[in-house]
Design an enzyme around this catalytic site. Structure first.
Site, short mmCIF file in Angstrom:
data_model
loop_
_atom_site.label_atom_id
_atom_site.label_comp_id
_atom_site.label_asym_id
_atom_site.label_seq_id
_atom_site.Cartn_x
_atom_site.Cartn_y
_atom_site.Cartn_z
N SER A 69 0.86 -1.19 0.00
CA SER A 69 0.00 0.00 0.00
C SER A 69 0.89 1.24 0.00
CB SER A 69 -0.83 -0.02 1.29
OG SER A 69 -1.42 1.23 1.56
N TYR A 123 -1.63 -1.37 10.55
CA TYR A 123 -1.69 -1.46 9.08
C TYR A 123 -0.40 -0.94 8.45
CZ TYR A 123 -3.81 -1.26 4.39
OH TYR A 123 -4.11 -1.45 3.05
N1 LIG Z 1 -8.74 -0.65 -1.06
C1 LIG Z 1 -7.68 0.14 -1.02
O1 LIG Z 1 -7.81 1.36 -1.20
C2 LIG Z 1 -6.32 -0.45 -0.81
C3 LIG Z 1 -5.22 0.41 -0.92
C4 LIG Z 1 -3.94 -0.12 -0.73
C5 LIG Z 1 -3.78 -1.45 -0.44
N2 LIG Z 1 -4.88 -2.27 -0.32
C6 LIG Z 1 -4.65 -3.68 -0.05
O2 LIG Z 1 -5.20 -4.43 -1.09
C7 LIG Z 1 -5.48 -5.75 -0.63
C8 LIG Z 1 -6.87 -6.14 -1.08
O3 LIG Z 1 -7.81 -5.26 -0.48
P1 LIG Z 1 -9.22 -4.87 -1.14
O4 LIG Z 1 -9.23 -3.40 -1.26
O5 LIG Z 1 -9.51 -5.71 -2.29
O6 LIG Z 1 -10.18 -5.22 0.11
P2 LIG Z 1 -11.22 -6.42 0.28
O7 LIG Z 1 -11.65 -6.39 1.70
O8 LIG Z 1 -12.28 -6.30 -0.77
O9 LIG Z 1 -10.36 -7.73 -0.02
C9 LIG Z 1 -9.52 -8.32 0.94
C10 LIG Z 1 -9.84 -9.81 0.98
O10 LIG Z 1 -8.87 -10.47 1.82
C11 LIG Z 1 -9.58 -11.47 2.52
N3 LIG Z 1 -8.85 -11.87 3.73
C12 LIG Z 1 -8.65 -11.12 4.85
N4 LIG Z 1 -7.98 -11.82 5.76
C13 LIG Z 1 -7.73 -13.04 5.20
C14 LIG Z 1 -7.07 -14.20 5.65
N5 LIG Z 1 -6.52 -14.27 6.89
N6 LIG Z 1 -7.00 -15.28 4.83
C15 LIG Z 1 -7.57 -15.23 3.59
N7 LIG Z 1 -8.20 -14.15 3.11
C16 LIG Z 1 -8.29 -13.07 3.91
C17 LIG Z 1 -10.93 -10.87 2.84
O11 LIG Z 1 -11.89 -11.85 3.14
C18 LIG Z 1 -11.22 -10.10 1.56
O12 LIG Z 1 -11.98 -10.85 0.64
C19 LIG Z 1 -5.29 -5.73 0.88
O13 LIG Z 1 -4.02 -6.29 1.19
C20 LIG Z 1 -5.29 -4.24 1.20
O14 LIG Z 1 -4.54 -3.96 2.37
C21 LIG Z 1 -6.14 -1.80 -0.52
#
Ligand SMILES: NC(=O)c1ccc[n+]([C@@H]2O[C@H](COP(=O)([O-])OP(=O)(O)OC[C@H]3O[C@@H](n4cnc5c(N)ncnc54)[C@H](O)[C@@H]3O)[C@@H](O)[C@H]2O)c1
Length: 267
Positions: free
Chosen positions: A153, A167
């Site tokens: 991120s 985080y």
């Molecule tokens: N959304 C944003 O703006 C953003 C920005 C930077 C980084 N991220 C990162 O992107 C990645 C994906 O996030 P997203 O935005 O798609 O959110 P999201 O919540 O839609 O997807 C995350 C998924 O990870 C799964 N998950 C969580 N813990 C888990 C575990 N222990 N085992 C298996 N699965 C697990 C959840 O069930 C979920 O489906 C994450 O690592 C997040 O930190 C997101």
């Protein structure tokens, strides 16, 4: 000669970027994971989605509507299940070409003095240990020349507003995992990179922005749109485009990098 050169160009145009490549996507029922799985399938890949909840995984598989996708329910912090997930995909399709280690939780926004220790522990475990286990148990099953992509991120390169200790720490820790794994896997031509999305227009980020907004008394969504040089949040599909680049042979000389996908926010 001219016509054979022309037919080579034609072949290059019709060959998809991930033709026949075997891919794992963790957090595959979530926003960025699902969008990336969709891109992988569009480019000829075969995909195993990994996530926690079997019914969310079923819905994700249904929405992708492809014979080249299946799901494996697994907590990415559970070493035995992670190992089993890789065995399942190898049994189905043979060795793995791409691992997208993307599962994550949001931690919590709270001042350092009040930060809950249990949330610190679980958040670090999901992101850092999750990425470590993906490398540890995935690498032995990968084809030489493959690619691992870890979703960090912008919080993996700076403290931001400094209100989500777990985080930010976890996202920095993933860079360490990526750097060590990239050195270790390079002798096999396997590349390991991290992507660093800025704010994405999805439920995960909206939750963070609402919580942070309440704490700081500001409209975080609006402030971010102003702060990002491209003046908006990303779509999950735009993040998936960067993941596809790192997964594909377009990036064969790219490893050990911190790959920003943030609309210029960290510039
Ligand atoms: N959304 C944003 O703006 C953003 C920005 C930077 C980084 N991220 C990162 O992107 C990645 C994906 O996030 P997203 O935005 O798609 O959110 P999201 O919540 O839609 O997807 C995350 C998924 O990870 C799964 N998950 C969580 N813990 C888990 C575990 N222990 N085992 C298996 N699965 C697990 C959840 O069930 C979920 O489906 C994450 O690592 C997040 O930190 C997101």
């Amino acid at each position: 000669l001219a016509s054979s050169a022309a037919s080579d160009v034609y072949k290059r145009q019709v060959m998809a970027l991930l033709d026949g490549k075997v891919c794992v996507v963790t957090g595959g029922a979530g926003s960025i994971g699902l969008a990336s799985a969709q891109r992988f399938l569009e480019e000829g890949g075969k995909v195993m989605l990994v996530d926690l909840d079997p019914s969310a995984l079923d819905a994700a598989v249904q929405s992708l509507n492809s014979p080249h996708v299946f799901a494996f329910a697994c907590d990415v912090t559970d070493a035995a299940r992670v190992a089993a997930s890789f065995e399942a995909i190898v049994a189905k399709w043979g060795k793995i070409d791409v691992i997208f280690s993307n599962a994550g939780n949001a931690g919590r926004n709270a001042r350092v003095e009040e930060y809950p220790e249990d949330i610190f522990d679980t958040t670090l475990t999901i992101h850092a240990k999750g990425a470590f286990l993906a490398c540890k148990y995935g690498l032995p099953h990968m084809n030489d020349g493959g690619s691992i992509i870890i979703t960090s991120s912008i919080s993996g390169v700076r403290g931001g507003a400094g209100v989500n200790m777990a985080y930010v720490t976890a996202k920095h820790a993933q860079v360490g995992v990526m750097r060590v794994a990239s050195r270790s896997a390079a002798s096999r031509g396997i590349r390991v990179n991290s992507i660093h999305p800025g704010p994405v227009d999805n439920a995960f980020q909206t939750g963070i922005e609402v919580e942070m907004g309440k704490m700081l008394g500001i409209n975080v969504t609006e402030q971010l749109n102003q702060a990002v040089p491209l003046k908006r949040h990303a779509s999950a599909r735009e993040i998936a485009g960067a993941v596809l680049y790192l997964a594909s042979d377009l990036s064969t000389y790219v490893t050990g990098t911190v790959h920003m996908v943030d609309g210029g926010l960290m510039s």
